[in-house]
Design an enzyme around this catalytic site. Sequence first.
Site, PDB file in Angstrom:
ATOM      1  N   SER A   6     -26.456  -9.910 -35.679  1.00 48.37           N
ATOM      2  CA  SER A   6     -25.196  -9.952 -34.939  1.00 48.37           C
ATOM      3  C   SER A   6     -24.064 -10.382 -35.850  1.00 48.37           C
ATOM      4  O   SER A   6     -24.101 -11.480 -36.423  1.00 48.37           O
ATOM      5  CB  SER A   6     -25.310 -10.931 -33.768  1.00 48.37           C
ATOM      6  OG  SER A   6     -24.011 -11.200 -33.266  1.00 48.37           O
ATOM      7  N   MET A  34     -16.315  -9.324 -26.671  1.00 45.41           N
ATOM      8  CA  MET A  34     -16.034 -10.316 -25.614  1.00 45.41           C
ATOM      9  C   MET A  34     -14.548 -10.290 -25.293  1.00 45.41           C
ATOM     10  O   MET A  34     -13.713 -10.165 -26.192  1.00 45.41           O
ATOM     11  CB  MET A  34     -16.415 -11.716 -26.091  1.00 45.41           C
ATOM     12  CG  MET A  34     -17.839 -11.841 -26.598  1.00 45.41           C
ATOM     13  SD  MET A  34     -18.247 -13.576 -26.912  1.00 45.41           S
ATOM     14  CE  MET A  34     -19.821 -13.396 -27.761  1.00 45.41           C
ATOM     15  N   HIS A  63     -22.698  -4.619 -27.653  1.00 42.13           N
ATOM     16  CA  HIS A  63     -23.028  -5.452 -26.487  1.00 42.13           C
ATOM     17  C   HIS A  63     -21.708  -5.865 -25.844  1.00 42.13           C
ATOM     18  O   HIS A  63     -20.995  -6.706 -26.379  1.00 42.13           O
ATOM     19  CB  HIS A  63     -23.843  -6.658 -26.981  1.00 42.13           C
ATOM     20  CG  HIS A  63     -24.153  -7.670 -25.934  1.00 42.13           C
ATOM     21  ND1 HIS A  63     -24.570  -8.951 -26.245  1.00 42.13           N
ATOM     22  CD2 HIS A  63     -24.137  -7.606 -24.575  1.00 42.13           C
ATOM     23  CE1 HIS A  63     -24.796  -9.624 -25.130  1.00 42.13           C
ATOM     24  NE2 HIS A  63     -24.524  -8.839 -24.107  1.00 42.13           N
ATOM     25  N   MET A  65     -19.609  -7.744 -23.457  1.00 42.06           N
ATOM     26  CA  MET A  65     -19.504  -8.892 -22.538  1.00 42.06           C
ATOM     27  C   MET A  65     -18.074  -8.902 -22.027  1.00 42.06           C
ATOM     28  O   MET A  65     -17.250  -9.746 -22.409  1.00 42.06           O
ATOM     29  CB  MET A  65     -19.871 -10.187 -23.279  1.00 42.06           C
ATOM     30  CG  MET A  65     -21.370 -10.317 -23.517  1.00 42.06           C
ATOM     31  SD  MET A  65     -21.764 -11.451 -24.861  1.00 42.06           S
ATOM     32  CE  MET A  65     -21.498 -10.362 -26.248  1.00 42.06           C
ATOM     33  N   GLY A 139     -21.557 -15.642 -24.680  1.00 42.85           N
ATOM     34  CA  GLY A 139     -20.221 -16.112 -25.024  1.00 42.85           C
ATOM     35  C   GLY A 139     -20.080 -16.675 -26.428  1.00 42.85           C
ATOM     36  O   GLY A 139     -19.030 -16.539 -27.033  1.00 42.85           O
ATOM     37  N   PHE A 140     -21.145 -17.283 -26.919  1.00 42.24           N
ATOM     38  CA  PHE A 140     -21.041 -17.935 -28.227  1.00 42.24           C
ATOM     39  C   PHE A 140     -22.330 -17.783 -29.018  1.00 42.24           C
ATOM     40  O   PHE A 140     -23.420 -17.756 -28.431  1.00 42.24           O
ATOM     41  CB  PHE A 140     -20.734 -19.427 -28.050  1.00 42.24           C
ATOM     42  CG  PHE A 140     -19.449 -19.671 -27.319  1.00 42.24           C
ATOM     43  CD1 PHE A 140     -18.232 -19.651 -28.002  1.00 42.24           C
ATOM     44  CD2 PHE A 140     -19.453 -19.865 -25.945  1.00 42.24           C
ATOM     45  CE1 PHE A 140     -17.035 -19.838 -27.315  1.00 42.24           C
ATOM     46  CE2 PHE A 140     -18.254 -20.061 -25.247  1.00 42.24           C
ATOM     47  CZ  PHE A 140     -17.051 -20.048 -25.938  1.00 42.24           C
ATOM     48  N   GLY A 142     -24.927 -19.341 -32.039  1.00 40.54           N
ATOM     49  CA  GLY A 142     -25.371 -20.662 -32.454  1.00 40.54           C
ATOM     50  C   GLY A 142     -25.852 -21.572 -31.341  1.00 40.54           C
ATOM     51  O   GLY A 142     -25.946 -22.794 -31.545  1.00 40.54           O
ATOM     52  N   SER A 195     -26.783 -16.340 -36.173  1.00 44.72           N
ATOM     53  CA  SER A 195     -26.832 -17.464 -37.117  1.00 44.72           C
ATOM     54  C   SER A 195     -28.046 -17.404 -38.027  1.00 44.72           C
ATOM     55  O   SER A 195     -27.969 -17.787 -39.192  1.00 44.72           O
ATOM     56  CB  SER A 195     -26.884 -18.795 -36.354  1.00 44.72           C
ATOM     57  OG  SER A 195     -26.194 -18.713 -35.155  1.00 44.72           O
TER      58      SER A 195
HETATM   59  C1  DX5 Z   1     -23.976 -14.376 -27.547  1.00 44.39           C
HETATM   60  C2  DX5 Z   1     -24.105 -13.051 -28.243  1.00 44.39           C
HETATM   61  C3  DX5 Z   1     -25.147 -13.034 -29.282  1.00 44.39           C
HETATM   62  C4  DX5 Z   1     -24.889 -13.974 -30.433  1.00 44.39           C
HETATM   63  C5  DX5 Z   1     -26.202 -14.471 -30.925  1.00 44.39           C
HETATM   64  O1  DX5 Z   1     -23.243 -14.228 -26.375  1.00 44.39           O
HETATM   65  O2  DX5 Z   1     -24.396 -12.015 -27.324  1.00 44.39           O
HETATM   66  O3  DX5 Z   1     -25.357 -11.725 -29.775  1.00 44.39           O
HETATM   67  O4  DX5 Z   1     -24.218 -13.376 -31.504  1.00 44.39           O
HETATM   68  O5  DX5 Z   1     -25.977 -15.430 -31.897  1.00 44.39           O
HETATM   69  P1  DX5 Z   1     -27.129 -16.444 -32.324  1.00 44.39           P
HETATM   70  O6  DX5 Z   1     -28.233 -15.610 -32.884  1.00 44.39           O
HETATM   71  O7  DX5 Z   1     -26.463 -17.323 -33.319  1.00 44.39           O
HETATM   72  O8  DX5 Z   1     -27.547 -17.168 -31.068  1.00 44.39           O
HETATM   73 ZN    ZN Z   2     -25.020 -10.032 -28.191  1.00 44.38          ZN
END
Ligand code: DX5
Ligand code: ZN
Length: 223
Positions: A6, A34, A63, A65, A139-140, A142, A195
């Site tokens: 990602s 997003m 993806h 969102m 949303g985030f 990590g 991450s």
């Molecule tokens: C979160 C995203 C994920 C995110 C995953 O809402 O959809 O794709 O980038 O990041 P890590 O692997 O750091 O959890």
């Molecule tokens: Zn994602």
Amino acid sequence: MQIAPSILAADFARLADEAAAVADVADWLHVDVMDAHFVPNLTIGLPVVEALRKHASLPLDCHLMIEDPDRWAPGYAEAGARNVTIHAEAATSPVRTLRAIRAAGARSGLAINPATPVEPYADLLPEFDMLLLMTVEPGFGGQHFLDLVLPKVRRARELIGGRDASVWLQVDGGVDHETIGRCAEAGADVFVAGSAVFGMTDPASAVTDLRAMAARAAAAPRD
Ligand code: DX5
Ligand code: ZN
């Protein structure tokens, strides 16, 4: 078995270089769109996807969102994304939108949040090529992996069928060297990692290691 790094965890000012770093070892580049409405974060949109199409060699796994994916999703397919995934919680007309994504030349994906049950979407299986189970609240990057989603991964694998089924089962959120094995063992076959790839000094070897761990866990006998 697909690994989709990602770019949310990448350096946004050097996206082409970051994409190139995993181009030989990853399967897709996961692009988190997003809108600060469906999720409380604002990332990237169509212009960046169009630019990545020109400057990154990996297929783009978008993806979305965002609110109103019925309106926006086909545009990502038209821009050349290989996969376009919409959230069930945001779509008003998921069947129509999944069909529009396919009609525009991309593979269609349906995503559900940790608290959304998978069973209500079983009848929609012929309409999508990938089911994305969020393993964190979207949303985030990590965040910590939510183990509570693992029983749903198992149920989703049963609904989809065996590992040679035509629908991919993707997990996204907190997937790293500690959690990828549990996801693979539960039946996931596509792994998004932000991450755990771009947060590492050597993103390419992180992808190779994650793939090996997933393959090992998937091959292990189940009790
Ligand atoms: C979160 C995203 C994920 C995110 C995953 O809402 O959809 O794709 O980038 O990041 P890590 O692997 O750091 O959890
Ligand atoms: Zn994602």
